[in-house]
Design a protein around this motif. Structure first.
Motif, PDB file in Angstrom:
ATOM      1  N   THR A 245       0.863  -1.177   0.000  1.00  0.00           N
ATOM      2  CA  THR A 245       0.000   0.000   0.000  1.00  0.00           C
ATOM      3  C   THR A 245       0.901   1.228   0.000  1.00  0.00           C
ATOM      4  O   THR A 245       1.931   1.245   0.685  1.00  0.00           O
ATOM      5  CB  THR A 245      -0.903   0.024   1.249  1.00  0.00           C
ATOM      6  N   VAL A 246       0.512   2.243  -0.752  1.00  0.00           N
ATOM      7  CA  VAL A 246       1.294   3.478  -0.836  1.00  0.00           C
ATOM      8  C   VAL A 246       0.678   4.542   0.069  1.00  0.00           C
ATOM      9  O   VAL A 246      -0.540   4.719   0.100  1.00  0.00           O
ATOM     10  CB  VAL A 246       1.346   4.002  -2.288  1.00  0.00           C
ATOM     11  N   VAL A 247       1.537   5.234   0.818  1.00  0.00           N
ATOM     12  CA  VAL A 247       1.113   6.342   1.680  1.00  0.00           C
ATOM     13  C   VAL A 247       1.890   7.577   1.237  1.00  0.00           C
ATOM     14  O   VAL A 247       3.115   7.557   1.197  1.00  0.00           O
ATOM     15  CB  VAL A 247       1.394   6.046   3.165  1.00  0.00           C
ATOM     16  N   ARG A 248       1.181   8.657   0.919  1.00  0.00           N
ATOM     17  CA  ARG A 248       1.823   9.868   0.391  1.00  0.00           C
ATOM     18  C   ARG A 248       1.441  11.079   1.228  1.00  0.00           C
ATOM     19  O   ARG A 248       0.294  11.212   1.644  1.00  0.00           O
ATOM     20  CB  ARG A 248       1.402  10.080  -1.069  1.00  0.00           C
ATOM     21  N   ASP A 249       2.402  11.961   1.485  1.00  0.00           N
ATOM     22  CA  ASP A 249       2.162  13.226   2.164  1.00  0.00           C
ATOM     23  C   ASP A 249       2.824  14.321   1.337  1.00  0.00           C
ATOM     24  O   ASP A 249       4.051  14.453   1.329  1.00  0.00           O
ATOM     25  CB  ASP A 249       2.731  13.208   3.584  1.00  0.00           C
ATOM     26  N   ASP A 250       2.018  15.109   0.627  1.00  0.00           N
ATOM     27  CA  ASP A 250       2.571  16.144  -0.235  1.00  0.00           C
ATOM     28  C   ASP A 250       3.211  17.267   0.571  1.00  0.00           C
ATOM     29  O   ASP A 250       4.179  17.890   0.115  1.00  0.00           O
ATOM     30  CB  ASP A 250       1.481  16.717  -1.145  1.00  0.00           C
ATOM     31  N   ASP A 251       2.670  17.558   1.751  1.00  0.00           N
ATOM     32  CA  ASP A 251       3.243  18.633   2.565  1.00  0.00           C
ATOM     33  C   ASP A 251       4.671  18.299   2.984  1.00  0.00           C
ATOM     34  O   ASP A 251       5.539  19.176   3.029  1.00  0.00           O
ATOM     35  CB  ASP A 251       2.384  18.877   3.810  1.00  0.00           C
ATOM     36  N   LEU A 252       4.914  17.025   3.313  1.00  0.00           N
ATOM     37  CA  LEU A 252       6.261  16.594   3.680  1.00  0.00           C
ATOM     38  C   LEU A 252       7.090  16.204   2.467  1.00  0.00           C
ATOM     39  O   LEU A 252       8.298  15.960   2.599  1.00  0.00           O
ATOM     40  CB  LEU A 252       6.185  15.385   4.631  1.00  0.00           C
ATOM     41  N   ASP A 253       6.440  16.127   1.296  1.00  0.00           N
ATOM     42  CA  ASP A 253       7.083  15.609   0.087  1.00  0.00           C
ATOM     43  C   ASP A 253       7.682  14.238   0.384  1.00  0.00           C
ATOM     44  O   ASP A 253       8.855  13.962   0.082  1.00  0.00           O
ATOM     45  CB  ASP A 253       8.161  16.562  -0.428  1.00  0.00           C
ATOM     46  N   ALA A 254       6.862  13.384   0.973  1.00  0.00           N
ATOM     47  CA  ALA A 254       7.333  12.074   1.436  1.00  0.00           C
ATOM     48  C   ALA A 254       6.415  10.969   0.924  1.00  0.00           C
ATOM     49  O   ALA A 254       5.196  11.153   0.803  1.00  0.00           O
ATOM     50  CB  ALA A 254       7.371  12.039   2.955  1.00  0.00           C
ATOM     51  N   THR A 255       7.023   9.823   0.657  1.00  0.00           N
ATOM     52  CA  THR A 255       6.290   8.632   0.240  1.00  0.00           C
ATOM     53  C   THR A 255       6.753   7.448   1.068  1.00  0.00           C
ATOM     54  O   THR A 255       7.958   7.204   1.181  1.00  0.00           O
ATOM     55  CB  THR A 255       6.521   8.321  -1.251  1.00  0.00           C
ATOM     56  N   ALA A 256       5.801   6.738   1.629  1.00  0.00           N
ATOM     57  CA  ALA A 256       6.103   5.502   2.350  1.00  0.00           C
ATOM     58  C   ALA A 256       5.295   4.378   1.721  1.00  0.00           C
ATOM     59  O   ALA A 256       4.264   4.616   1.083  1.00  0.00           O
ATOM     60  CB  ALA A 256       5.758   5.640   3.835  1.00  0.00           C
ATOM     61  N   MET A 257       5.789   3.165   1.885  1.00  0.00           N
ATOM     62  CA  MET A 257       5.026   1.996   1.438  1.00  0.00           C
ATOM     63  C   MET A 257       4.938   1.010   2.587  1.00  0.00           C
ATOM     64  O   MET A 257       5.936   0.717   3.251  1.00  0.00           O
ATOM     65  CB  MET A 257       5.685   1.349   0.213  1.00  0.00           C
TER      66      MET A 257
END
Length: 272
Positions: A245-257
């Motif tokens: 599953t992909v988790v994205r936070d544009d404010d942090l410019d971060a991507t976790a899986m």
């Protein structure tokens, strides 16, 4: 803390700003607080304007509300890795068994110890002796063991197949992109903590392969990746028998899986 006049403070801020420090006023305040004498302050400022990371000069980094000790030569925890912590906490239940790989300073484990509900086991691993020493100091008050070795290799065999969470901020910058990183990263932080190989996924592929057997059924792997790497790493995780599953936070410019090891099928063998 050394005393400086308003004029001296303004001159310090101006010098830091000319050197490219975006948050020059905040940095000036922190350096003044860290210095014990005018000479010490001058030395810290000289080192900062040549590009040495602020965290090395202060001896600590702020991460998720914690002050984490950081030694020169140890990877500096990034603000964006807060997403990795949140994603890990969201998939982990109470009394969990948790291991952090590529732990660096141990920042992620330190924060997870506060956020998780009564974890049954916390442990951390790093290959770099300097990182291991730093993490051991940061985690000593929590009695968290920090193992020296390559990924899963130093973990006790009895933990095999029984971990609820494996979390890793492994290196994921493609080798060719290292030269494009800020000078304070590529010039001072350990290359092994940054360089993820030709496509940035060399270490993460090994993490995924190991997690598929070290996790308990229903356990999760949680990692940080570059947004452009999501599709390729999704294929890697699926091939390892994990459900991504992909988790994205544009404010942090971060991507976790996050990637779950499939639970055993009722009445049959484990799907892995």
């Amino acid at each position: 803390m050394v005393s400086v006049s308003p004029a001296e403070h303004d001159a310090l801020v101006a010098r830091l700003r000319r050197a490219g420090c975006v948050w020059a006023d905040d940095e000036a305040r922190l350096l003044v607080a860290a210095a014990g004498s005018p000479g010490a302050l001058a030395g810290l400022v000289d080192r900062r304007v040549t590009g040495e990371p602020l965290e090395y000069l202060l001896g600590w980094a702020e991460f998720c509300g914690e002050r984490i000790g950081v030694d020169p030569g140890v990877f500096v925890p990034r603000a964006r890795t807060a997403l990795l912590v949140s994603a890990a906490a969201a998939v982990t239940g109470p009394a969990a068994t948790v291991v952090e790989l590529c732990c660096g300073s141990g920042a992620v484990t330190r924060v997870l110890a506060r956020r998780l509900a009564a974890p049954r086991l916390l442990a951390a691993v790093d290959l770099d002796p300097m990182a291991v020493a730093c993490a051991r100091r940061n985690l000593a008050a929590l009695a968290v063991p920090v193992f020296a070795g390559d990924l899963f290799d130093p973990l006790p065999a009895a933990w095999h197949g029984g971990l609820d969470l494996v979390v890793a901020n492994a290196p994921y910058v493609p080798t060719a992109a290292i030269a494009l990183m800020p000078p304070e990263s590529r010039g001072y932080e350990p290359p092994a903590a940054l360089d993820g190989g030709p496509d940035g996924l060399a270490v993460l592929r090994r993490v995924a392969a190991g997690a598929s057997s070290w996790l308990a059924p229903g356990g999760h792997l949680v990692v940080e990746v570059g947004q452009s790497q999501v599709d390729e790493f999704r294929t890697v995780l699926t091939g390892a028998g994990l459900v991504p599953t992909v988790v994205r936070d544009d404010d942090l410019d971060a991507t976790a899986m996050t990637a779950c090891r499939r639970s055993a099928v009722a009445g049959g063998p484990d799907e892995n």
